[in-house]
Write an enzyme that holds these catalytic residues in place. Sequence first.
Site, mmCIF file in Angstrom:
data_model
loop_
_atom_site.group_PDB
_atom_site.id
_atom_site.type_symbol
_atom_site.label_atom_id
_atom_site.label_comp_id
_atom_site.label_asym_id
_atom_site.label_seq_id
_atom_site.Cartn_x
_atom_site.Cartn_y
_atom_site.Cartn_z
ATOM 1 N N GLU A 1 -5.670 -13.822 -9.782
ATOM 2 C CA GLU A 1 -4.694 -14.109 -9.272
ATOM 3 C C GLU A 1 -4.433 -15.600 -8.898
ATOM 4 O OE1 GLU A 1 -3.478 -10.122 -6.534
ATOM 5 O OE2 GLU A 1 -4.521 -11.861 -5.514
ATOM 6 N N GLU B 1 -3.939 -4.556 -11.322
ATOM 7 C CA GLU B 1 -4.062 -4.188 -9.982
ATOM 8 C C GLU B 1 -2.752 -3.292 -9.247
ATOM 9 O OE1 GLU B 1 -5.404 -6.801 -6.917
ATOM 10 O OE2 GLU B 1 -6.752 -7.441 -8.423
HETATM 11 C C1 BGP Z 1 -5.545 -8.369 -4.456
HETATM 12 C C2 BGP Z 1 -6.899 -9.083 -4.898
HETATM 13 C C3 BGP Z 1 -7.868 -7.829 -4.726
HETATM 14 C C4 BGP Z 1 -7.753 -6.962 -3.790
HETATM 15 C C5 BGP Z 1 -6.248 -6.596 -3.447
HETATM 16 C C6 BGP Z 1 -5.826 -5.729 -2.184
HETATM 17 O O1 BGP Z 1 -4.731 -9.653 -4.124
HETATM 18 O O2 BGP Z 1 -6.922 -9.450 -6.305
HETATM 19 O O3 BGP Z 1 -9.160 -8.393 -4.678
HETATM 20 O O4 BGP Z 1 -8.610 -6.906 -2.867
HETATM 21 O O5 BGP Z 1 -5.401 -7.718 -3.576
HETATM 22 O O6 BGP Z 1 -6.174 -6.526 -1.083
HETATM 23 P P1 BGP Z 1 -6.758 -6.218 0.110
HETATM 24 O O7 BGP Z 1 -8.240 -5.843 -0.204
HETATM 25 O O8 BGP Z 1 -6.420 -7.057 0.964
HETATM 26 O O9 BGP Z 1 -6.291 -4.576 0.639
#
Ligand code: BGP
Length: 469
Positions: free
Chosen positions: A175, A367
């Site tokens: 990201e 993701e």
């Molecule tokens: C993205 C990241 C991840 C992940 C995901 C979910 O932005 O790349 O590492 O964790 O979000 O977010 P969260 O863990 O805050 O729910």
Amino acid sequence: MNSFPENFLWGGAVAANQCEGGFNLDGKGLSTADVLTAGAPGKAREYTNGILPEKFYPSHNAIDFYHRYKEDIALFAEMGFKCFRTSINWSRIFPDGENGPNLKGLDFYDRLFDELIKYSIEPVITISHYETPFVLWKKYGSWKNRKLIDFYLRYCETIFTRYTQKVKYWMTFNEINVITLNPVMSAGLKIEPQEDFNQVVYQAAHHQFLASARAVKLGHDINPDFKIGMMMLYPTFYAETCKPEDQLAAMQSIDSHYYFSDVQVRGVYSQKALNFLQSKGVSLITEPDDDHELLQGKVDFIGFSYYNSNVATTRPEAAFTGGNMLNAVKNPFLKESDWGWSVDPIGLRIALNNLYDRYSIPLFIVENGLGAVDHLQADGTIHDHYRIDYLRRHIQVIKQSVVEDGVELIGYTPWGCIDLVSAGTGEMNKRYGFIYVDRDNQGNGSLNRYRKDSFYWYQRCISSNGEVI
Ligand code: BGP
């Protein structure tokens, strides 16, 4: 084509610092992720300047994937995974960022990749996922400093060479566009009060662009079969109304993210990007070869995360809700998760179309998923129909994008395929997985793994290549 391609990579995704634990084992150095505390439920985490004994750092032990990866990979194989996305923990390989490599760290990833390959699961590797060796932060100010490029390249050369026969898919930075939204988590950037936010952030991004471009070139020299991608958070934006000013706001909102993909995919800063920098008073410090290097290091594919969509408005009094990394204006047409993130499968179809129409290179959804509270029943079952519903609706539109819209898509790796520590809040109770891990927000629990209902559902989805969902 009326279905997913035969070689479509179904799988799941995690990041080293959110699942491995073992933060100080076998020569691993401290990373920026290791000094990140747990927030109160729903609240952001904090960075501490080193480890403070009175604080709880959830990723120090995380879900102990470091020791349990064999058991976990066996479960991924049981679901039929074709690929598995994780990251290499930079500070396992270069503990202080400069000296190394640490052979025990390299051995760990050899064993991990061998285990995946044993089940014909393709590793998909993020080179830097929200952790930078802590010493590089302390000593050099992390990506503010151009020196980071050389440290990163040495790390890349080490892992590209070592794993050349084991890994084909790489992504240079997780990201990368989140540097503007959460500079500390994304790039270890601590911005001092006397510093200009935009100057620091866009200069650091320039260093990451160069590091990525050089890594792409280096990787292709080491192994021409490597597929090296960029990775961005894609926040589909809707204009709140058809008022032209709202439409313009939506366009400008997404442009601020294309700033990143344009450079990494096209290898140049657009005139719009240069004008944008000027309007922000940013003056990039560059070297004569930089333009050439960016052009030499265009990425092979775009990996992206998509969780929720956003609304752009010119109305100052608009109500806000949550969202991945950026708070979004509330969309009255959409339901939200327990963390306030909108649930919007159509937004994913728009994302896929927008990216493919703009760049015409393969995409990879690395993701996507629903963070939710799960309840472990006395008989060891977990009935997560809400997660199945979320994923089913997203897979339906992914199929439409591939079959009807002609988007070239490499694969789909739902986030947190096994429960892990939340990046945003440090909670364990914000679960995404097909596999439940018995651990709570305070770090208590047996760490035992349990198959959720979604585990069997995803297994059927994969075995039918996305037809039975
Ligand atoms: C993205 C990241 C991840 C992940 C995901 C979910 O932005 O790349 O590492 O964790 O979000 O977010 P969260 O863990 O805050 O729910």
